[in-house]
Design an enzyme around this catalytic site. Sequence first.
Site, PDB file in Angstrom:
ATOM      1  N   GLY A  70       0.837  -1.198   0.000  1.00  0.00           N
ATOM      2  CA  GLY A  70       0.000   0.000   0.000  1.00  0.00           C
ATOM      3  C   GLY A  70       0.877   1.256   0.000  1.00  0.00           C
ATOM      4  O   GLY A  70       0.714   2.153  -0.835  1.00  0.00           O
ATOM      5  N   HIS A  71       1.851   1.294   0.911  1.00  0.00           N
ATOM      6  CA  HIS A  71       2.768   2.443   0.950  1.00  0.00           C
ATOM      7  C   HIS A  71       3.539   2.550  -0.367  1.00  0.00           C
ATOM      8  O   HIS A  71       3.721   3.636  -0.912  1.00  0.00           O
ATOM      9  CB  HIS A  71       3.820   2.272   2.057  1.00  0.00           C
ATOM     10  CG  HIS A  71       3.288   2.253   3.437  1.00  0.00           C
ATOM     11  ND1 HIS A  71       3.367   1.151   4.237  1.00  0.00           N
ATOM     12  CD2 HIS A  71       2.690   3.222   4.175  1.00  0.00           C
ATOM     13  CE1 HIS A  71       2.840   1.431   5.424  1.00  0.00           C
ATOM     14  NE2 HIS A  71       2.422   2.670   5.406  1.00  0.00           N
ATOM     15  N   GLN A  94      -0.376  10.395  18.166  1.00  0.00           N
ATOM     16  CA  GLN A  94      -1.636   9.967  17.553  1.00  0.00           C
ATOM     17  C   GLN A  94      -2.121   8.616  18.090  1.00  0.00           C
ATOM     18  O   GLN A  94      -3.132   8.105  17.637  1.00  0.00           O
ATOM     19  CB  GLN A  94      -1.528   9.940  16.024  1.00  0.00           C
ATOM     20  CG  GLN A  94      -0.675   8.830  15.449  1.00  0.00           C
ATOM     21  CD  GLN A  94      -0.487   8.986  13.948  1.00  0.00           C
ATOM     22  OE1 GLN A  94       0.262   9.858  13.502  1.00  0.00           O
ATOM     23  NE2 GLN A  94      -1.166   8.174  13.161  1.00  0.00           N
ATOM     24  N   ASP A 106      -7.227   5.062   5.100  1.00  0.00           N
ATOM     25  CA  ASP A 106      -7.495   5.981   6.214  1.00  0.00           C
ATOM     26  C   ASP A 106      -8.276   7.164   5.652  1.00  0.00           C
ATOM     27  O   ASP A 106      -7.771   8.286   5.576  1.00  0.00           O
ATOM     28  CB  ASP A 106      -6.173   6.434   6.838  1.00  0.00           C
ATOM     29  CG  ASP A 106      -5.409   5.266   7.423  1.00  0.00           C
ATOM     30  OD1 ASP A 106      -5.924   4.640   8.357  1.00  0.00           O
ATOM     31  OD2 ASP A 106      -4.315   4.937   6.909  1.00  0.00           O
ATOM     32  N   GLN A 144      -8.858  10.210   7.847  1.00  0.00           N
ATOM     33  CA  GLN A 144      -7.582  10.942   7.961  1.00  0.00           C
ATOM     34  C   GLN A 144      -7.350  11.807   6.714  1.00  0.00           C
ATOM     35  O   GLN A 144      -6.964  12.967   6.801  1.00  0.00           O
ATOM     36  CB  GLN A 144      -6.444   9.938   8.146  1.00  0.00           C
ATOM     37  CG  GLN A 144      -5.056  10.520   7.945  1.00  0.00           C
ATOM     38  CD  GLN A 144      -3.952   9.534   8.273  1.00  0.00           C
ATOM     39  OE1 GLN A 144      -3.692   9.258   9.424  1.00  0.00           O
ATOM     40  NE2 GLN A 144      -3.271   9.010   7.266  1.00  0.00           N
ATOM     41  N   SER A 160      -2.232  -3.181   5.559  1.00  0.00           N
ATOM     42  CA  SER A 160      -1.955  -2.341   6.722  1.00  0.00           C
ATOM     43  C   SER A 160      -0.713  -2.884   7.419  1.00  0.00           C
ATOM     44  O   SER A 160      -0.484  -4.106   7.421  1.00  0.00           O
ATOM     45  CB  SER A 160      -3.148  -2.410   7.677  1.00  0.00           C
ATOM     46  OG  SER A 160      -2.780  -1.928   8.949  1.00  0.00           O
ATOM     47  N   ARG A 191      -0.411  -3.143  10.424  1.00  0.00           N
ATOM     48  CA  ARG A 191      -0.888  -3.960  11.545  1.00  0.00           C
ATOM     49  C   ARG A 191      -1.184  -5.400  11.128  1.00  0.00           C
ATOM     50  O   ARG A 191      -1.252  -6.276  11.988  1.00  0.00           O
ATOM     51  CB  ARG A 191      -2.154  -3.336  12.143  1.00  0.00           C
ATOM     52  CG  ARG A 191      -1.878  -2.039  12.884  1.00  0.00           C
ATOM     53  CD  ARG A 191      -3.122  -1.563  13.615  1.00  0.00           C
ATOM     54  NE  ARG A 191      -2.807  -0.459  14.504  1.00  0.00           N
ATOM     55  CZ  ARG A 191      -2.816   0.811  14.148  1.00  0.00           C
ATOM     56  NH1 ARG A 191      -3.136   1.143  12.913  1.00  0.00           N
ATOM     57  NH2 ARG A 191      -2.498   1.757  15.013  1.00  0.00           N
TER      58      ARG A 191
HETATM   59  O1  PAF Z   1      -1.246   7.172   7.959  1.00  0.00           O
HETATM   60  C1  PAF Z   1      -0.200   7.176   8.658  1.00  0.00           C
HETATM   61  O2  PAF Z   1       0.660   6.318   8.526  1.00  0.00           O
HETATM   62  C2  PAF Z   1      -0.004   8.258   9.708  1.00  0.00           C
HETATM   63  O3  PAF Z   1      -1.212   8.603  10.291  1.00  0.00           O
HETATM   64  C3  PAF Z   1       0.723   9.505   9.151  1.00  0.00           C
HETATM   65  C4  PAF Z   1      -0.087  10.200   8.074  1.00  0.00           C
HETATM   66  C5  PAF Z   1       2.085   9.102   8.608  1.00  0.00           C
HETATM   67  C6  PAF Z   1       0.942  10.513  10.276  1.00  0.00           C
HETATM   68  O4  PAF Z   1       1.693   9.985  11.311  1.00  0.00           O
END
Ligand code: PAF
Length: 281
Positions: free
Chosen positions: A36-37, A61, A152, A155, A187, A189
């Site tokens: 994903g990243h 967070q 997210d 977010q 994810s 996780r």
């Molecule tokens: O989505 C994330 O991995 C985090 O919430 C982020 C945007 C890097 C902020 O810490």
Amino acid sequence: MQVIHYKKELQNVLFSKENKNHTIGFVPTMGALHKGHLSLVKRAVNDNDLTIVSIFINPTQFDNKEDLEKYPTDLEKDIALLKKVSSKIIIFAPSATEMYDGNITSKEFDFNGLEKVMEGEFRPGHFNGVATIVELLLLAVKPTKAYFGEKDFQQLQIIKKLVELKKLPFQIIACPIERESNGLAKSSRNQRLSKSTREKGGFIFETLKTAKSKFGTENANSITEWVAEKFAANEVFELEYFQIADTETLTPILKKQKNIKYRAFIAAYADGIRLIDNIAL
Ligand code: PAF
């Protein structure tokens, strides 16, 4: 591969004479990188002259201490994965003291209700922490474009609002959710799930897809009840919330209206790990 730990050093590189007119793509992450990243990073590399990937587990967070302590981390592996995408990527991996100038606390934000529902309700203070760090990172990197995943989704909407409220001249690019072959949203996780739970992970996305098909004919309450029953009958996944909401305001809805876009959102636990997912309706 350049790995930078200090804001000043990063800025010396980014705003050097050599890079003066370069476009900058920015992918903020907390590491433990997955496909994903990497899809965001590939997009940033394609769109821009320079790509910065930040790797920073943001303490402010996390509403749950154990979640922070157990958050997976492996910088060497992340560097190797990014190197495969492009050896020109610049990694920014600051310490918390460096990132927060020694004052590791969140600011308070008002995002017009976006921060109050769903994740905001179940993870108090979470979005104050996210917005605080994203603002700090954006101001340190000053990207042309910053890339965020739709997994997210709340977010993402909050970050778009942050940029609008603070009048930050950076473009926020939304990128689609990457999934494992069974449909489980990628994810960091997921690697904490047992093998058998991970194999059954498609249940969440299957439920979202059926909810989507029901949305044509049933109202949100009846779909929500149906989802709760599905989860109650499932031995692995425990539902925290299911919500159908207006895509823009994230307010929960009851009945479908014309010209409004909707999304369905789920948060659930499996093996004590919190998972979230969503689908456009
Ligand atoms: O989505 C994330 O991995 C985090 O919430 C982020 C945007 C890097 C902020 O810490």
